[in-house]
Design a protein around this motif. Structure first.
Motif, mmCIF file in Angstrom:
data_model
loop_
_atom_site.group_PDB
_atom_site.id
_atom_site.type_symbol
_atom_site.label_atom_id
_atom_site.label_comp_id
_atom_site.label_asym_id
_atom_site.label_seq_id
_atom_site.Cartn_x
_atom_site.Cartn_y
_atom_site.Cartn_z
ATOM 1 N N GLY A 60 0.612 -23.474 24.363
ATOM 2 C CA GLY A 60 0.941 -22.081 24.083
ATOM 3 C C GLY A 60 1.910 -21.963 22.922
ATOM 4 O O GLY A 60 2.274 -22.949 22.285
ATOM 5 N N GLY B 73 -0.510 -15.688 24.882
ATOM 6 C CA GLY B 73 -0.470 -17.140 24.767
ATOM 7 C C GLY B 73 0.893 -17.773 25.049
ATOM 8 O O GLY B 73 1.176 -18.857 24.545
ATOM 9 N N ARG C 243 -7.082 -13.254 24.849
ATOM 10 C CA ARG C 243 -7.754 -14.485 25.252
ATOM 11 C C ARG C 243 -9.268 -14.332 25.137
ATOM 12 O O ARG C 243 -9.822 -13.269 25.417
ATOM 13 N N MET D 66 -3.195 -21.858 22.271
ATOM 14 C CA MET D 66 -3.130 -20.452 22.669
ATOM 15 C C MET D 66 -2.291 -19.653 21.678
ATOM 16 O O MET D 66 -1.771 -18.589 22.012
#
Lengths: 1059, 222
Positions: free
Chosen positions: B26, B37, B6, B92
């Protein structure tokens, strides 16, 4: 032959090769490379030019290599795979080959992480082995890496690679080297070798693989410059095996650099013995100077003559040579031209003189004519006069006739008038008309002359003007004097006359003519002299002009003409002189300016020797050694025996500055050699200032040094040493003063930055009587911070004397008082007379009720004796039992009321009674408290409440010896002092007394006998006492009560040295 | 597996500073496995962003969702319809997912929540290590299965450089010298003679230096 480089030639010839290393600069400064190359030149066969080693940006290897080559050093260009891909690398290889690079060392390169641009993207398009392959392909197969043919001019390079025998996995290292040989390496240079055993093993495996037969192996060596460098390499450079032996050798070495070179030479000798080693590669990192020495000591200084290096760039020296040559040629040419021009000028000057003469004779002819014309004119005037008279007569006749009635006369009269007017005016200008005629005919003649002689306009103009002036002059002064022959041009005509100057002086004679005519009353002689002067002036014979004008002025001091002329002539003379001075520079090669008439040539020469020497000295002062050298050489050319010039030349050649004597007048000459010597000594003076202070060793050092060193001191005190132990020297040499003073050292720094002045003041307390009285305290600065405030009184020491034979003193202390321990008065006297005691502290130990418990009356008697025996201040120190002390001290005071003694210790238990006593006699007292700021303050307050003034109190904060609580004492004293000085806590402002001798000499360390581990007992004790004392004085103590005379001397010397 | 991590919260908060309505998306592929993620991380990040924006005095509405993969059209395309409700979509996924969303969803303002780091393996819980560089020209059969392109600091092809010491790389004592490992492994297999062979200069076109790579399988084309 692969490339025909020098390195290849040397290696193939079987000679043991030597290569060096040159790190290009982190700048574009070519000189750095040249300089390093020149250091290495002739000592190595080729030099590696690193390619941004350790990934730090530097001048490129190719460029620096070319510069090195221009200096006659064969480069081995290094090429790493870190910064370029195959396109860039091949391009650089082609370029390098084109510019004469013949050796290429192929490397993968240090990772960019180690350099100054760790954020860079590492290229690593290939590794070193693949690079070797690629270059080999370019050279042998004439193909680029992509396979395309190199049609012409393939790069001819002798290929090298690196090998690290000390990296892991060890067994793979020879294999990897074999791969490199397979890929195309012609030679290999190894990592720096310190671990020879391991290298031998490596070589064995290399030989097993037969690599040494395909590839020349050069063993890498580096002289460790220092222990630090060796340690650094051992710890931090990956793949570098620095042995403990090397570290040890450097550690033991006196001169690490020397040892470093020796280590390197030893390694060279050993690796040379290893079969398969074809040479060495000396990497003296930023220590190129060491290479020649290493090579020499290793017996390798005979390098084969260099072959195969053809520099593309010119070396610095060859550029310099060429420039010098061009300069020289130019100068010769110019000089030739100058000579020619000069000759021409001389020729035309001679011609001019001849012409002048010719013209002069013509003028004299013309003068005669003028004379004739004049007489004719006067005749005519006379005739006119006669005619006028006749006319008058005729007029009268006519008038008379008219009167008789004839009108005819009336018509004739005007006619006659007109005529007569015409005649008069005609007569007055007939002269100038005549003159003009003469002049114009003269001019015409001159023009003809010009054409015939081919004179230039300027020359012609000069001649013409000259004649004109001459003519006017001669004419106006009735031309009586025989005209002197025009002055020989001689030396003055050296310079070609500027036409402008001539024309500028021309108007003057004209004006003069008019004036002379107007003032006929001027004496003839004056007029003639002035005329002579003017002529001389115009012919630039200023000396003569001055003389003439002066003569004229002698006769007629007020003659304006002569005055003006004299001034002009003088100015001109000055100007000429100036011009001659100026002319010295451009003419420096031609010798001297011509010698003036009034000086003989020897004199003239001498003047110039002095002048050149002086100018040389001026240049020396300016630091322009080249110019100075030239001047001195010139002086020596004129007078080879001139000592001063020779000394100057010597200095200028050695780049020494001249010392400027006080007066350096023009012509005053450089200081002779002897004087210089003296001057040098003088300049060295400040360094050895105050030799009498520096000569003796500083106190503590002297203490540590063996006794014999100290015993040089003159005023030695003889001490009877009862035992056979070494006699200790009691005297201590003074410390050198702190010079220059702080103000001077801190000049330029604002005071408030380093000064923190205190606002409080310490009380001053006086003990004793008369001139032996001592005052302590009174300062307004922290201890010894004399630069921050006033320290009017030095801290003092007092000798402790006991009222009875001391029971527990160690022998080494006791022996100094051995003869007096049973007689306190004698003891005190000894302290004063023999040891120079400033004060005595009589300890009434025997009165202690827990000890001998001598009665107060007896003790008082002893005290009285002591007090009467010496005149220095006395401190009476009780046994510490408050009650007994009260009794004893009271007893004493009743006996010695008229002496200003100090009594103590006063504690919270007995301050009342003793304080009252002290107050009654105005005695200073010692206020003793047990190591506590608040208790000390409280006791002071109590005493003050009692009526004892603070300036009669000495504080005893209780002290501990070094090793026995000194630091505690120190911090308490420091706090007391800071409170008094910075917080104006008056109640803590009395000075501090430290009764420290007793503390030190009861410490175990002063009592243990001399042994190997602890050293001499006495020395130990003395040092403990002196250190305790100096520490406490630093904390704020003003009066230290001590025991050992040597310790006391040490303390006093320290105090005097610091204040 | 693709390893990602991240981005720092500061960077993310700056990224969404002008966003009022945000969708955090995600991916249940690689990034879920390497805990960068997946569902859990989406929840954590959403909560963190809400707090962060509020703390900074801003206002934000955050919805969250996790797709099966962000590298297949069928999971991504529905985002197009949902986009109008949001000022931005914070992906993500790895860089592939972000790119794919950007490629396929013209109305979606897609932002990356992760830094995609390398192709690696999970050594132990919380530790991943690069194993492959995706160079497109695998030589692992020559090196005992250990990749010098990905795992040597200089991507050497012909054995360890002079900086190999005690099995470690000179650039960092935490990094193994892969060539030492290769040597040990081939020695153990009695294959170390193979290392005498010179590995020729590499062709880097397959590793992206020949331009963005693409693979087509005719037999699978629709």
């Amino acid at each position: 032959m692969r490339a025909g480089s020098n390195l290849e030639n040397v290696l193939r010839s079987g000679a043991f090769a030597v290569t060096g290393e040159l790190g290009p600069p982190k700048s574009g400064d070519m000189e750095v490379v040249r300089k390093k190359a020149r250091i290495l030149k002739g000592h190595v066969d080729a030099v590696n030019i690193t390619d941004c080693q350790t990934a730090i940006v530097r001048m490129s290897s190719l460029t620096a290599g070319l510069i090195a080559l221009s200096e006659g050093v064969e480069p081995i260009m290094q090429m790493t795979c870190r910064d370029r891909n195959r396109i860039g690398m091949q391009a650089d290889i082609l370029g390098a080959s084109a510019l004469g690079i013949k050796n290429l060392l192929c490397l993968t390169g240090d990772h960019q992480k180690f350099g100054n641009h760790p954020q860079a993207k590492g290229v690593f398009d290939m590794d070193s082995i693949q690079l070797l392959q690629m270059v080999k392909g370019m050279r042998d197969d004439k193909r680029f890496q992509c396979g395309e043919e190199i049609k012409t001019g393939e790069p001819r390079l002798f290929l090298g690679c690196a090998a690290n025998p000390f990296a892991d996995p060890f067994e793979f290292r020879p294999v990897r080297l074999a791969k490199k040989a397979d890929a195309g390496a012609d030679f290999v240079q190894t990592q720096i070798i310190y671990n020879i055993e391991k290298f031998e093993k490596f070589m064995e495996m290399v030989r097993d693989l037969g690599v040494h037969e395909r590839c020349f192996i050069l063993a890498g060596v580096t002289p460790p410059k220092s222990l630090g460098m060796a340690r650094y390499m051992k710890k931090f450079v990956p793949g570098l095996d620095v042995t403990d032996d090397v570290i040890q050798r450097l550690q033991d070495a006196k001169d690490q650099k020397e040892e470093g070179i020796d280590i390197c030479v030893d390694i060279i000798r050993r690796v040379r013995e290893i079969p398969g080693v074809a040479g060495i590669h000396v990497m003296a990192i930023e220590w190129e100077e060491a290479v020649p020495e290493i090579v020499k000591r290793a017996g390798l200084s005979e390098r084969p003559a260099m072959q195969g290096g053809e520099p593309v760039l010119a070396s610095a020296s060859s550029i310099k040579e060429a420039v010098e040559k061009a300069r020289k040629d130019g100068r010769i040419e110019l000089e030739g031209e100058l000579e020619k021009v000069k000759a021409e000028a001389h020729a035309s000057r001679d011609l001019l003189a001849k012409e002048k003469q010719k013209v002069a004779s013509e003028i004299s002819g013309l003068k005669k004519q003028i004379e004739e014309a004049r007489s004719m004119v006067s005749r005519k005037e006379a005739e006119i006069g006669r005619l006028t008279k006749e006319l008058q007569k005729a007029k009268e006749t006519v008038v008379e006739a008219g009167r008789r009635g004839s009108p005819v006369g009336e018509t004739t009269q005007p006619a006659l008038q007109v005529r007569s007017e015409g005649v008069t005016s005609g007569a007055s200008c007939a002269l100038s008309h005549r003159e003009q005629q003469v002049l114009s005919s003269l001019n015409k003649g001159l023009v003809a002359l010009k054409e015939v002689l081919g004179l230039s306009d300027a020359q012609f103009e000069a001649v013409r003007r000259f004649l004109e002036a001459e003519f006017m002059l001669q004419f106006s002064t009735s031309v009586r004097q025989t005209m002197e022959a025009p002055p020989e041009g001689g030396h003055l005509a050296e310079e070609i006359e500027p036409a402008a100057e001539v024309s500028a002086v021309v108007p003057a004679p004209e004006a003069e003519t008019v004036e002379v005519e107007e003032k006929p009353q001027r004496p003839k002689e004056v007029v003639n002299l002035v005329a002579q002067g003017s002529v001389a002036l115009h012919s630039k014979d200023y000396g003569k002009a001055v003389k003439a004008f002066k003569k004229a002025l002698e006769i007629a001091p007020d003659d304006k003409k002569a005055q003006e002329g004299l001034e002009e002539a003088r100015n001109a003379l000055a100007k000429e002189k100036e011009a001659a001075d100026k002319a010295v520079k451009p003419k420096e090669v031609q010798g001297l300016p011509p010698c003036p008439d009034e000086i003989d040539s020897e004199e003239w020469k001498r003047k110039w020797v002095i002048r050149f020497t002086a100018m040389g000295n001026v240049a020396l002062m300016k630091g322009d050694y080249e110019a100075a050298k030239k001047e001195f050489q010139k002086a020596l050319e004129l007078d080879p025996a001139c000592e001063k010039a020779r000394a100057g030349l010597h200095r200028s050649e050695n780049g020494q500055d001249i010392f400027v004597p006080d007066v350096m007048a023009e012509g005053a000459v450089p200081a002779p050699a002897e004087e210089d010597k003296e001057v040098e000594e003088k300049t060295q003076g400040p360094a050895v200032e105050k030799p009498d202070r520096e000569k003796p060793a500083p106190a503590l050092e002297a203490e540590e040094a063996p006794a014999e060193e100290v015993s040089r001191s003159e005023s030695k005190v003889e001490i009877s040493a009862p035992s056979g132990e070494g006699v200790i020297e009691l005297d201590v040499a003074p410390l050198p003063k702190d010079e220059p003073p702080l103000e001077e050292r801190a000049r330029g720094i604002p005071e408030e930055i380093y000064k923190e002045p205190c606002s409080g003041v310490i009380q001053s307390v006086t003990i004793g009587d008369g001139d032996k009285a001592i005052t302590v305290g009174g300062e307004s600065a922290l201890p010894f911070y004399a630069f921050e405030g006033e320290i009017p009184n030095l801290p003092r020491t007092a000798f402790e004397v006991l009222d009875s034979a001391p029971g527990e003193w160690p022998e080494c202390l006791l022996r100094h008082y051995a003869d007096v321990i049973n007689d306190s008065a004698a003891w005190a006297r000894k302290c004063v007379n023999e040891f120079g005691a400033q004060a005595i502290c009589l300890s009434l130990d025997s009165t202690d009720p827990n000890g001998a418990n001598v009665s107060s009356a007896d003790a008082a008697q002893v005290a009285r004796k002591v007090i009467e025996a010496v005149d220095v201040p006395i401190i009476l120190w009780g046994c510490g039992n408050a009650e007994k002390d009260t009794e004893t001290l009271r007893e004493v005071t009743s006996l010695v009321e008229n002496r200003n003694i100090c009594i103590g210790p006063l504690t919270d238990a007995n301050y009342r009674t003793l304080g009252a006593t002290a107050m009654a006699f105005q005695y200073p007292v010692v206020a003793a408290t047990p190591i506590d700021v608040n208790l000390a303050k409280q006791l002071n307050i109590l005493l003050e409440n009692l009526g004892v003034h603070l300036d009669h109190i000495l504080m005893d904060p209780s002290i501990g010896a070094v090793g026995y609580g000194l630091e505690y004492t120190y911090s308490v004293m420091e706090r007391i002092r800071l409170a008094a000085l910075t917080q104006q806590d008056e109640k803590l402002s009395p000075p501090i007394i430290c009764n420290l001798g007793r503390e030190v000499w009861k410490a175990k360390e002063t009592r243990l006998p001399t042994d190997a581990e602890l050293g001499d007992q006495e020395k130990r004790g003395v040092l403990m006492e002196a250190i305790t004392a100096s520490t406490l004085l630093l904390a704020g103590g003003e009066l230290a009560v001590m025991r050992h005379p040597k310790a006391i001397n040490l303390t006093n010397v320290l105090v005097e040295g610091m204040l | 597996m693709i390893i990602a991590e991240r981005k720092p919260m500061k960077e993310l908060l700056e990224m969404v500073s002008n966003v009022r309505r945000l969708l955090v998306v995600g991916c249940r592929g690689c990034v879920a496995v390497c805990s960068a993620g997946g569902d859990k991380e989406v929840s954590i990040l959403s909560a963190a962003l809400r707090l962060g924006v509020k703390k900074a005095g801003g206002e934000i509405e955050i919805d969250q969702d996790t797709l099966v993969r962000q590298c297949d059209p069928e999971y991504i395309d529905p985002l197009n319809d949902r986009a109008s409700k949001y000022d931005a979509v914070l992906s993500m996924a790895c860089g592939v997912g972000v790119n794919f969303v950007a490629d396929r969803c013209p109305d979606v303002n897609v932002l990356p929540a992760l830094n995609t780091t390398f192709y690696g393996a999970n050594l132990s819980s919380g530790e991943w290590k690069e194993m492959c560089a995706g160079c497109g020209a695998c030589v692992l059969h020559l090196t005992g299965g250990l990749c010098p392109v990905a795992r040597c600091a200089k991507s050497l092809s012909n054995g360890p450089c002079g900086g190999s010491q005690g099995g470690k790389c000179e650039i960092n004592p935490d990094v193994d010298c892969v060539w030492q490992k290769i040597y040990d492994r081939l020695s153990g297999m009695d294959r170390k003679e193979e290392l005498r062979q010179i590995m020729p200069i590499r062709d880097w076109t397959t590793s992206g230096h020949g331009g963005p790579r693409r693979r087509i399988r005719e037999d699978l084309l629709p």
